[in-house]
Design a protein around this motif. Structure first.
Motif, mmCIF file in Angstrom:
data_model
loop_
_atom_site.group_PDB
_atom_site.id
_atom_site.type_symbol
_atom_site.label_atom_id
_atom_site.label_comp_id
_atom_site.label_asym_id
_atom_site.label_seq_id
_atom_site.Cartn_x
_atom_site.Cartn_y
_atom_site.Cartn_z
ATOM 1 N N GLY A 1 0.815 -1.210 0.000
ATOM 2 C CA GLY A 1 0.000 0.000 0.000
ATOM 3 C C GLY A 1 0.848 1.259 0.000
ATOM 4 N N ALA A 2 1.900 1.265 0.797
ATOM 5 C CA ALA A 2 2.799 2.419 0.838
ATOM 6 C C ALA A 2 3.480 2.614 -0.503
ATOM 7 N N GLU B 1 3.999 5.566 -5.597
ATOM 8 C CA GLU B 1 3.979 5.598 -7.062
ATOM 9 C C GLU B 1 2.892 6.510 -7.581
ATOM 10 N N SER B 2 1.736 6.498 -6.938
ATOM 11 C CA SER B 2 0.621 7.352 -7.347
ATOM 12 C C SER B 2 0.979 8.826 -7.156
ATOM 13 N N ASN C 1 1.387 11.450 -10.395
ATOM 14 C CA ASN C 1 0.534 12.630 -10.511
ATOM 15 C C ASN C 1 1.312 13.934 -10.468
ATOM 16 N N GLY C 2 2.615 13.840 -10.497
ATOM 17 C CA GLY C 2 3.439 15.020 -10.581
ATOM 18 C C GLY C 2 3.807 15.671 -9.257
#
Length: 155
Positions: free
Chosen positions: A141-142, A147-148, A152-153
């Motif tokens: 999850g971490a 990565e998310s 997303n910048g």
């Protein structure tokens, strides 16, 4: 913790004080199990303040040392173990049993030694497997969140 295992005066446990030895063994395992289950529940509830990456390995190490102490105490009784004479032997047997390797150089012969070995195997199946699963879930999850965030910048 490992240093304490080798330095603590544990010679008073074992056949000279069986009631105290069994009581301490049971209480220590119960406390570790409760703390592990608490961590597992917190991970499953996805609580942001939970830090299983530190707590779970420490509790796992503590469980190993509790079992090693029990084996060392049992080895003081004649006929319980073949090949287990030192604390290092007890720690070695605990890790070999936990890893399900079973070299056969140290074997439980007495009923109490076999009972504790069975308890260790069951304890590992239930509590340590649940804790390891929770820890890996937390880490996945971490990693996904990390990565998310980068995808997303965000810096």
């Amino acid at each position: 913790m490992v240093t304490a295992y080798f330095l603590l005066p544990l010679d008073h446990l074992g056949p000279r004080r069986p009631a105290l030895s069994w009581t301490l063994f049971g209480l220590a395992l119960a406390l570790i199990a409760l703390l592990l289950l608490r961590q597992v529940v917190q991970v499953l509830l996805d609580r942001p303040e939970v830090r299983p990456g530190l707590v779970i390995p420490l509790l796992t190490c503590l469980a190993v040392l509790v079992f090693a102490t029990a084996y060392q105490a049992l080895a003081q009784r004649p006929g319980e173990f073949h090949g287990l004479t030192t604390r290092l032997d007890a720690l070695y047997f605990t890790v070999v049993t936990l890893a399900t390797v079973g070299y056969g150089d140290i074997t439980p012969h007495g009923q109490a030694a076999r009972l504790v070995t069975i308890l260790q195997i069951l304890y590992a199946f239930v509590f340590l497997t649940a804790a390891a699963t929770a820890l890996s879930s937390h880490l996945r999850g971490a990693l996904r969140r990390h990565e998310s965030t980068h995808r997303n910048g965000a810096p």
